[in-house]
Motif scaffolding. Structure first.
Motif, short mmCIF file in Angstrom:
data_model
loop_
_atom_site.label_atom_id
_atom_site.label_comp_id
_atom_site.label_asym_id
_atom_site.label_seq_id
_atom_site.Cartn_x
_atom_site.Cartn_y
_atom_site.Cartn_z
N PRO A 141 31.82 46.49 71.53
CA PRO A 141 32.97 46.71 70.63
C PRO A 141 32.61 46.76 69.15
N PRO A 142 31.73 45.90 68.63
CA PRO A 142 31.44 46.04 67.19
C PRO A 142 30.84 47.40 66.85
N GLN A 202 31.33 50.12 68.56
CA GLN A 202 32.40 51.09 68.70
C GLN A 202 33.19 51.21 67.42
N ASN A 203 33.37 50.10 66.77
CA ASN A 203 34.25 50.10 65.61
C ASN A 203 33.76 51.02 64.51
N TRP A 228 34.74 55.69 63.72
CA TRP A 228 35.11 56.41 62.49
C TRP A 228 34.23 57.62 62.26
N ASP A 264 37.63 50.66 73.26
CA ASP A 264 37.98 49.42 72.54
C ASP A 264 38.33 49.72 71.09
N ALA A 265 37.54 50.57 70.50
CA ALA A 265 37.83 50.91 69.10
C ALA A 265 39.15 51.64 68.98
N VAL A 281 41.73 51.16 70.77
CA VAL A 281 42.77 50.14 70.81
C VAL A 281 42.80 49.39 69.48
N HIS A 282 41.64 49.15 68.96
CA HIS A 282 41.54 48.35 67.76
C HIS A 282 42.12 49.06 66.55
N PHE A 283 41.88 50.35 66.46
CA PHE A 283 42.28 51.07 65.25
C PHE A 283 43.51 51.94 65.44
N ARG A 284 44.10 51.86 66.60
CA ARG A 284 45.12 52.87 66.86
C ARG A 284 46.27 52.78 65.85
N ASN A 285 46.57 51.57 65.40
CA ASN A 285 47.71 51.49 64.49
C ASN A 285 47.42 52.16 63.17
#
Lengths: 109, 641, 461, 492, 166
Positions: free
Chosen positions: D211-212, D214-215, D219, D275-276, D278-282
């Motif tokens: 996940p890290p 992916q984050n 981008w 995962d990313a 989900v993490h950044f979708r907002n």
């Protein structure tokens, strides 16, 4: 004599050479400073070869010979460089009647 | 023969009419256009009639005819399906019936148009009927929404029919956009519905046996309130209620038959249809019901006050429509679903009649719409005058005309809910009577106030115009008789009985405070007397209008300017939005994002210009730079590590 | 070994040819013939046919990497001779001497790709440099040429001094008392200071040779001042040979303790990328712009030194081929331009469509657009750099700089295709054979872009 | 059948490539034009055939074709068509003949080069849609850009070079970043028989990046695709480029190239970085929706017809992007079909815009007016396109937008509500546009207007038929893409 | 302090002092002469370290050949006059300072680390004899030896190309 004194000596000569190259504008003198640098290297190499002779090279003197031969080749190259370098400087002098390196600065930016 | 299997023909015929008229507009003659346009509607009407008779049968159960999957994906399951039940068949009749009459009327009314334009007109009109039929036939909210938007589109096209006139176009645009605002609410309601109930089909949601809403047993839950409110937003837009009503008066820019059909009889009642269709959901969300009732009532009064001071014959009728629609919502809000639908029906008759009558007048006056320049037409336009009079009586609620029964029913139920609402509602009815008779008197009584030229021109309209007038006048007279209240006649409310399966669940839930017969008699009596008095007063006051202007009070001016609502909207919505857009365009886009992007490019160029100065052209400085580089690397390597 | 000896011999042949051949147009055919022979000999050596069995005492080692690079370099030189043979004649009177010097340089290139001791490295680099000093100054009437030559010579000699000092320190510091680069292995422990110092000096001098910042200052001036034909040669073949020497040296001698000096390379790489690309943006003269762009490309090649893995070696070979081909082609076109500024390229597409299109291919390759060898090369570099798993920001910087490079490369494309030329009567000297050669060059670039395996596979042959 | 020797993806790829190269050498403009049209029609036929032979089960595996390319890197020249690929290749195959036919009357300088570049663009686009290997994908991703760069810089308005340059730099920077991301992901993949890592789809999908990682990788990829779509605030190249380029180039850009971004997000970002996502979708949804409103607002005050349509397109794409990140079946299905629908509609819209500009020589709204009198047929088609643009029911975009909104609503109702504001605004500016061009009094005397000819009527009719048929019966599209949606969502 | 040590220090100081003289002399001819002094000092060091052959070569090649060449060129150009314009002071300072810094860094880094190994002086080995070196040169170092001929060749060609008048 401890090796470090030789190191210091040749490093000092080396740095004097560098400083000379930096402070002078006469192309020939700069070139001489560079020769000085090369000589300091020669000195260092010989010192190292001698140092190794009392160490690892004691059994294989050829290893110590290497350095001295390297010095020999440096001299060879230096001679070649001098011939070319002086030719270039002469050419410059022919064109500009000066050996001031700052005189030539058409190429910039 | 099972007429219900022919149901696809009902919308299909107008669609065919649309295509034929639309594609053949260069070929068809004016006559052919009119005939095709009207005939397809007549066909639909006949089939609707057959269906109606089938639906009337005792053992009829609502039928869903599904054709194909429209959107069946993920959580959305919507097929292209029609639902035939009492409510839709009733609306089919109103739409195709009134629609047919108006088509016939149009053929004559629009005769001055050239063939191409006329074909365009009729194709739009047919398309409208198609959409409206889709709206009432749809077996789920999505199909309903298709019709819902479709009628909006046709309204847009027809209001802007005379496209050379910019203000007409603006009116059309306004209508569409305001509808869109409502539609957004409607859509959100549908989304919410999909995501909570998993279905948008009326059958799944409302059927008495295992309908999702029926077995929920939750009243006033936030989701029900939310969904119903959002759907109601859609209805507000479509049916021109506060605060989205301003488009409707402007929509009078369209040809008069269009006003009659779309902006009086059918489209604007789509909201009522939709809520009546979703009655169960509303019933289970009493809070929404209150909102509906209040907004309806407020609109009824508010629009009526504006109508008092309008001088454009169509504008008066338009505000009257808004007001009447308010009554319908009041009815829905207090739970008088039958009454509301009943009023839709009667309103369709008399309002169409009034508009067509107004059209006849305008036609005769050569396009003049200002009441102050009419007068004394009663002698020259007998039929128009009489039918118009009937229309006025009907809308004012004078027994035994159609409006009386429907309005009375709504008001009676309102009284049972809340007497205060009743009193306000009654006030509105009085206003209605006033402005209608003012209109009547101004137009038909007194002296002719137009020009010589117009006077010369005024004559009774041809048969194609008077025939619909007469038909509608007849319906306005007798239309109310299908819903005679219990107090006058046992089983007199045939319409109520007919519709009872649709509203059965709601009626079971709604605790009806039955009011006593005496009270009802009394209410009816008082209201009738008051209405008649007001009517007579308005009649007398205006019948000798000479064009003189009495000193205007402040209130008069406010009313004449429609409470300055348009100006208000302009100031708080339109202008700020435009400024915001300009801000976005000029500041954020140009000086913001674009400037940043260009700035990166510029800074690279700037950096380039600066960094090139290192290249001074002097060997000495190059060596110096090298030495400094060596120094730095040395320090890093030997000391930093 | 074939290559070293044959180039030296052919250099002598050319030199004496100058005495006997009077017509200036002849030497280039000799040179081309010699180049073909050398190329073939080199390829034969690659397949195991060595003509000269000379005991080198392990001072030279002819491995696949070096021989492959030689092949690339010789092939590029052959192309260079064919494209630019006539332009070399125009530089001055000593045509065959120029060719002789070029062959001597190639001898140095062959040494630089096969050395195993620091001595041979030193000699190889000197053999490459000294003739270049001369070639730079060969346009004797031109003051710029003289200036470039002098600057190049002084700074080159200076960097030789630095390099020798570094070699001395390495010799003194390593316990084997050896100049053999394989014997410099010093384990992964902390570097002795002397080795560290020697290492820094070697990095500096090698960076100088490949014109990596901040030791690049000679590059723009020298490339600009030198006769364009020779700029073409030294900006391509000589420069990548420097890189080959660089990676050879550092991979075998200091590879295992890379962590301890990686920071230096990172700094140099980043500086090179930034300075090269940023400065190129401003340039108005295409020749000078190409000089800066060669610095920028060097920055990308430095990534191989940074990564120092197998992928980096593969990538470096690809880069050598891609970069040399594209630059040689571009310089060949540039030489024929009457005006070296970007405006000089205006409307070239209309006057000389073949030149414009091939130039576009070269520029796209230099930018690193897919389908060209330049992309594959850059891709390998990025891959190699990312494989190391550290200093990710460097890779990001690299791609951002590649984007900046698009800025100045595309300026030429824009000039050629989208701008109108001023009216000029100048008729460009572009015979059909020249055009065909350019087309062949572009085709090679595209083939390499599609099938990098054509080069890389031989590495594991 | 011939499928044993050569497969549909290959045909779709090579045909435009080779005919494009051949057309460079046809000097006679008329012939070049004709052959281009024929070539694109053959491509269309192939695409139709491939749709006909499409079998959801058979093509679930992505590798239809796979040639050894760079085995030591674990990259093969792998092509494949799943539902989504079919959809977009069909869109590409369909759009080109439509575009060529619609602009048949316009003469271009150096027509052979123009049309050759167009076909090369088609090849690049096809390549993006059929590639089943990350490296191949990247290849075509960039390759599609180059011919477009030349197309837009060579033919078009006065400021075309600068505008295209902006476009190029935007995309080039971002795609280089993506390349870095691709390599990084590649290095995380598991070994294969021939190489340590692999560039294949499957390997990427199974890479299971932490996940890290992916984050930030997210981008790198997302920005590349966001630029292409474009999503606010990466959009400023778009209006300029659309305004300045020649009509066919604009149509390709907005009809198909834009879809590359959407396609790529669906193909790469969602399955590889769940995962990313989900993490950044907002953030992404927020940006997209802000962009929708923002672009719609700007569209309302645009005077230039092309810019108006460009901003409108940004608004529409914003919804797609937002919905993708809602990651539910409904939304993704909506996005899938909307990719196709929007492609058709926007091309239709550009065609009518082009016709307006060609017939009048003007494209400032303030200088137009009353065209309905002189060009009724054009008016009808224009209005139809506008209706599709405001996604009126029974047009195809209604189906798409409705489904997308439902999906977005399912994720978060407030997003849907805010996004919904744009459906009001779209009506405002679209109708405004219609009114300003066609309604009102007749245009000034300097403008000579003729109605469109039969050929153009036919082309527009084709577009209109697509609009309405798919608006009434969208099931085939849903069916075609359902497997892809399932595959994508299986990673969440 | 033994004799060799004294010699060492003497030669070292001589070398450093002469080197400073090289860079400080305004007249290039003096610089050349100072440089010759340096070379002699260094040759003395070579002898101290038993590198007799190198010592001789150094004097013959450097001091004898190269420096004469320098001198020749300087004379040719008639540069014996103090014609060189002074550099900007701050540039000079910068040059001196950076040279000094480099020296300090070297010394600081190496003083702590250099192992206390001794360099044997005067005696102890005969590798510096011409016989040994010659044997090594023509056996082990034949390749570099031959290659340096290429270097020379190119230098010759170069000098001719550059020097020839056109």
């Amino acid at each position: 004599m401890e090796i470090k004194w030789y190191i210091f000596l040749s490093v000092t000569l080396f740095c004097i050479g560098i400083a000379g190259a930096l402070t002078r504008r006469n192309a020939i003198i700069i070139f001489m400073c560079i020769e000085l640098m090369l000589n300091s290297v020669n000195l260092l190499l010989v010192a190292f070869s001698k140092m190794h002779l009392s160490g690892i090279a004691a059994k294989f003197p050829a290893l110590a010979t290497d350095a001295q031969l390297f010095v020999f080749f440096i001299m060879v190259v230096a001679a070649a460089e001098v011939s070319v370098g002086l030719a270039i400087i002469v050419m410059m002098y022919r064109n500009t009647h000066s050996v001031d390196i700052n005189f030539l600065n058409r190429l910039k930016n | 023969m099972n007429a219900i299997h022919l149901i696809y023909l009902v919308p299909l015929l107008p669609l065919i009419g649309f295509l034929v008229n639309g594609l053949g507009r260069k070929i068809l003659s004016k006559r052919a256009v009119g005939v095709i346009g009207s005939a397809v509607i007549l066909g639909s009407f006949i089939i609707s009639l057959l269906i109606f008779f089938q639906v009337r049968q005792e053992d009829f159960t609502p039928q869903i005819i599904s054709y194909f999957d429209f959107i069946n994906v993920g959580t959305i399951h919507a097929s292209f399906a029609f639902q035939v039940d009492q409510l839709s068949s009733l609306f089919l009749l109103i739409i195709t019936g009134v629609g047919f009459l108006i088509h016939v009327y149009s053929a004559s009314y629009m005769h001055e148009e050239n063939a191409t334009d006329l074909a365009r007109y009729f194709s739009y009109l047919n398309l409208f009927v198609f959409s409206m039929l889709l709206l009432v036939l749809g077996a789920n909210y999505i199909i309903l929404f298709i019709g819902w938007e479709g009628v909006g589109l046709c309204s847009y096209l027809l209001i802007g029919y005379w496209f050379k006139n910019t203000s007409y176009n603006n009116a059309a645009k306004k209508a569409f956009v305001m509808n869109r605002i409502g539609d957004l609410g409607f859509l959100l309601g549908i989304f919410w519905m999909i995501n909570t109930f998993g279905s948008v089909s009326f059958h799944d949601l409302f059927n008495p046996n295992n309908g999702i809403i029926s077995i929920l047993h939750e009243t006033n839950s936030h989701r029900l309130i939310g969904i119903t409110l959002l759907l109601f937003v859609g209805a507000i837009g479509k049916s021109a209620q506060i605060p989205l009503y301003t488009w409707l008066p402007d929509a009078m820019a369209g040809p008069t038959p269009v006003s009659a059909l779309i902006h009086a009889a059918t489209m604007v009642t789509a909201g009522i249809y939709m809520i009546a269709r979703s009655n169960l959901m509303y019933t289970m969300a009493p809070s929404t019901m209150n909102v509906v009732a209040i907004i309806g009532l407020a609109t009824a009064i508010f629009a009526a006050t504006i109508a008092l001071k309008q001088n454009d014959i169509k504008k008066v009728l338009a505000y009257s429509t808004v007001s009447q629609l308010g009554y319908m919502f009041l009815g829905l809000g207090v739970g008088a679903y039958t009454g509301a639908v009943f009023h839709v029906m009667t309103h369709a008759f008399f309002k169409a009649l009034l508009f067509l009558g107004a059209g006849s007048v305008i036609h005769a006056m050569g396009g003049e719409q200002d009441l102050r320049k009419m007068g004394g037409l009663s002698k020259r336009m007998r039929i128009t005058y009489i039918t118009f009079f009937i229309g006025c009586l009907a809308i004012s609620g004078i027994p035994p005309f159609a409006g009386f029964f429907s309005k009375d029913e709504i008001l009676a139920v309102t009284f049972s809910k809340n007497p205060l609402l009743y009193i306000i509602g009654l006030g509105g009815a009085l206003l209605t009577a006033f402005y209608m008779f003012r209109l009547l008197a101004l137009a038909f009584m007194g002296k002719f106030r137009g020009t010589e030229d117009q006077l010369h021109h005024v004559h009774e309209s041809p048969g194609a115009i008077t025939f619909p007038l007469i038909s509608l006048a007849f319906l306005s007279v007798v239309g109310g008789l299908v819903g005679i209240p219990e107090i006058y006649m046992q089983h007199g409310h045939r319409l109520g009985e007919f519709l009872s399966p649709v509203f059965a669940q709601s009626n079971a839930i709604l605790a009806t405070h039955e009011i006593t017969h005496q009270t009802e008699w009394m209410l009816t009596g008082i209201s009738t007397i008051l209405i008649v008095l007001i009517s007579v007063w308005a009649w007398n006051k205006n019948k000798n209008y000479q064009g003189e202007t009495t000193a205007e009070t402040g209130l008069d001016r406010v009313l004449e300017h429609k409470w300055y609502v348009d100006e208000l909207y302009d100031a708080i919505i339109v202008k700020p939005l435009r400024s915001l857009s300009l801000f976005f365009n000029n500041v954020i886009e140009r000086s913001g994002i674009d400037a940043i992007v260009n700035g990166i490019g510029k800074s690279i160029q700037y950096g380039s210009r600066q960094i090139r100065l290192l290249q001074s052209g002097q060997a000495g400085s190059y060596i110096l730079m090298m030495v400094i580089g060596i120094l730095i690397l040395f320090i890093i390597q030997l000391f930093a590590n | 070994m074939n290559a070293i000896i044959l180039t030296a011999i052919w250099g002598v042949v050319m030199m004496f040819g100058g005495v006997f051949i009077k017509r200036a147009s002849v030497p280039k055919y000799w040179a081309i013939a010699g180049m073909v022979i050398i190329l073939v000999a080199n390829i034969m050596e690659f397949f195991g046919y060595t003509f000269f069995r000379i005991e080198t005492r392990g001072m030279l080692q002819f491995d696949a990497f070096g021989l492959l690079f030689n092949t690339i370099a010789f092939a590029c030189t052959l192309l260079y001779f064919m494209l630019n043979g006539r332009d070399i004649e125009k530089v001055g009177k000593n045509v065959s001497e120029y060719f002789a010097l070029l062959f001597f340089i190639l001898c140095g290139v062959a040494i630089a790709s096969s050395f195993k001791t620091l001595l041979m490295l030193f000699l190889g680099i000197e053999i490459m440099s000294i003739p270049l000093y001369i070639l730079t100054g060969s346009d004797k009437r031109n003051l710029k040429s003289t200036e470039a030559s002098l600057k190049y010579f002084l700074m080159g000699a200076f960097s030789t001094g630095i390099m020798l000092m570094g070699i001395a320190f390495l010799y003194g510091g390593n316990t084997f008392a050896s100049f053999y680069i394989d014997n410099l292995h010093l384990g992964t422990g902390k570097l002795p200071v002397m080795i560290g110092a020697g290492l820094v000096m070697l990095i500096v001098s090698m960076s100088f040779k490949v014109s990596a910042a901040p030791f690049h200052f000679w590059t723009p001036d020298v490339y600009d001042g030198a006769p364009t034909v020779f700029t073409s040669f030294m900006a391509t073949i000589v420069k990548v040979a420097g890189f080959i020497a660089f990676i050879r040296l550092f991979q075998s001698s200091f590879g295992i303790m890379q962590e301890q000096w990686q920071t230096l390379v990172v700094i140099i790489t980043a500086a090179t990328l930034l300075i090269g690309n940023l400065t190129a943006v401003f340039q108005q003269s295409v020749k000078r712009m190409l000089a800066y762009s060669s610095i920028a490309q060097a920055g990308f090649m430095m990534l191989a030194i940074f990564a120092l893995n197998d992928t980096a070696r593969e990538g470096l070979l690809l880069y050598a081929a891609a970069y040399s081909l594209a630059s040689i082609g571009l310089f060949a076109i540039l030489i024929r331009m009457n005006d070296y500024t970007i405006q000089g390229f205006n409307g070239l597409a209309k006057k000389q469509p073949v030149l414009a299109i091939t130039a576009t291919v070269f520029l796209l390759s230099l930018t690193g657009i897919p389908l060209t060898a330049g992309f594959t090369a850059k891709f390998y570099m990025l891959l190699a750099a990312l494989k190391t798993g550290n200093h990710l920001w460097l890779v990001i910087l690299a791609v951002l700089c590649a984007a900046i490079s698009a800025y100045y490369y595309f300026r030429i494309i824009q000039a050629m295709f989208f701008k109108e030329a001023e009216e000029s009567e100048f008729v460009m000297d572009a015979p059909a054979s020249f055009k065909w050669l350019l087309i062949v060059t572009s085709a090679l670039i595209i083939i390499l872009g599609l099938m990098p395996g054509l080069v890389i596979d031989w590495l594991y042959y | 059948m011939l499928g044993n020797y050569i497969t549909f993806p290959e045909l779709l790829l090579w045909l435009p490539l080779f005919s494009g190269l051949i057309i460079f050498f046809i000097k006679e403009p008329k012939n070049a034009k004709r052959w281009t049209l024929i070539s694109s029609l053959i491509t269309l036929a192939i695409s139709l055939a491939s749709l006909y032979y499409h079998d959801n089960n058979k093509y679930l595996l992505y590798n239809n074709v796979s040639y050894v390319w760079m085995p030591y890197l674990g990259s093969s020249f792998a092509l494949g068509l799943d539902g989504m690929g079919h959809l977009l290749t069909f869109l590409t195959a369909l759009s080109f003949p439509v575009i060529f036919a619609a602009t048949y009357k316009t003469e271009y300088k150096n027509a052979n080069i123009f049309y050759g570049l167009m076909l090369l663009t088609q090849c690049g686009l096809m390549g993006v849609f059929v590639s089943a290997d990350a490296l191949v994908f990247y290849f075509f991703w960039e390759l599609a850009l180059i011919p477009v760069y030349f197309l837009c810089s060579r033919w078009g308005g006065e400021k075309r070079v600068a505008a295209t340059w902006k476009f190029f730099i935007y995309t080039f920077v971002s795609s280089l970043l993506m390349l870095e991301g691709i390599i990084y992901v590649y290095l995380q993949t598991t070994p294969t028989l021939t190489a340590q890592h692999s560039f294949s789809f499957i390997a990427f999908y199974n890479s299971h990046i932490s996940p890290p990682d992916q984050n930030w990788l997210f981008w790198l990829f997302f920005i590349a695709f966001a630029v292409k779509m474009p999503v606010f605030p990466f959009h400023t190249w778009q209006p300029d480029t659309y305004e300045q380029s020649s009509p066919p180039a604009t149509m390709v850009l907005s009809g198909i190239m834009v879809k590359m971004g959407v396609f790529a997000i669906l193909r790469w970002v969602l399955p590889v970085f769940p995962d990313a996502v989900v993490h950044f979708r907002n953030i992404v949804i927020g940006l997209s929706i802000a962009g929708m409103i923002y672009a719609s607002c700007i569209a309302m005050v645009q005077d230039d017809l092309k810019r108006l349509v460009a901003y409108s397109s940004i608004a529409h794409i914003g919804l797609m992007c937002a919905t993708i990140f809602a990651t539910n079946t409904t939304g993704l299905q909506g996005v899938m079909i909307q990719m196709f629908n929007h492609g058709i509609n926007i091309i239709g819209l550009w065609i009518v815009v082009y016709l307006v500009e060609r017939q009048t020589g003007v494209r400032k709204l303030s200088q137009l007016g009353g065209l309905a009198l002189k060009a009724p047929v054009l008016t009808i088609f224009f209005v139809l396109m506008v209706l599709a643009n405001i996604s009126l029911p029974l047009t195809n975009s209604f189906v798409g937008e409705f489904t997308m909104f439902t999906g977005l609503y399912q994720y978060n109702r407030w997003y849907a509500a805010f996004a919904g504001i744009s459906i009001i605004l779209v009506a405002v500016y679209s109708l405004n546009m219609v009114q300003k061009i066609f309604y009102g009094s007749s245009p000034s005397e300097t403008i000579v207007v003729k109605d469109i000819n039969l050929n153009e009527k036919f082309i527009l009719a084709v577009v209109v038929i697509f609009i309405f048929v798919l608006g009434v019966y969208p099931a085939p599209l849903f069916h075609l893409t359902s497997d892809t949606v399932t595959t994508i969502l299986s990673h969440f | 302090m033994s004799v060799t040590q004294i010699l060492f220090w003497f030669l070292s100081l001589l070398a450093v002092g002469a080197a400073i003289g090289v860079i400080a002399s305004r007249n290039p001819v003096y610089s050349v002469l100072w440089l010759i002094v340096v070379f002699f000092a260094i040759s003395g060091h070579y002898i101290l370290m038993n590198a007799q052959f190198l010592a001789i070569v150094n004097i013959i090649v450097y001091a004898g050949a190269i420096m004469v060449l320098f001198l020749f060129v300087i004379m040719l150009m008639n540069l014996n006059a103090e014609a060189e314009p002074a550099k900007h002071l701050y540039l000079k300072m910068a040059g001196l300072i950076s040279g000094l810094c480099l020296l300090i860094v070297f010394v600081a880094a190496l003083s702590g680390s250099a192992e206390a190994k001794n360099v044997g002086q005067l005696g102890g080995s005969n590798i510096g004899l011409i016989k040994n070196l010659g044997r090594a040169l023509f056996n082990d170092y034949v390749i570099p030896f031959e290659i340096s001929s290429v270097l020379f060749l190119s230098a010759i060609v170069g000098a001719v190309v550059i020097g020839k008048k056109e």
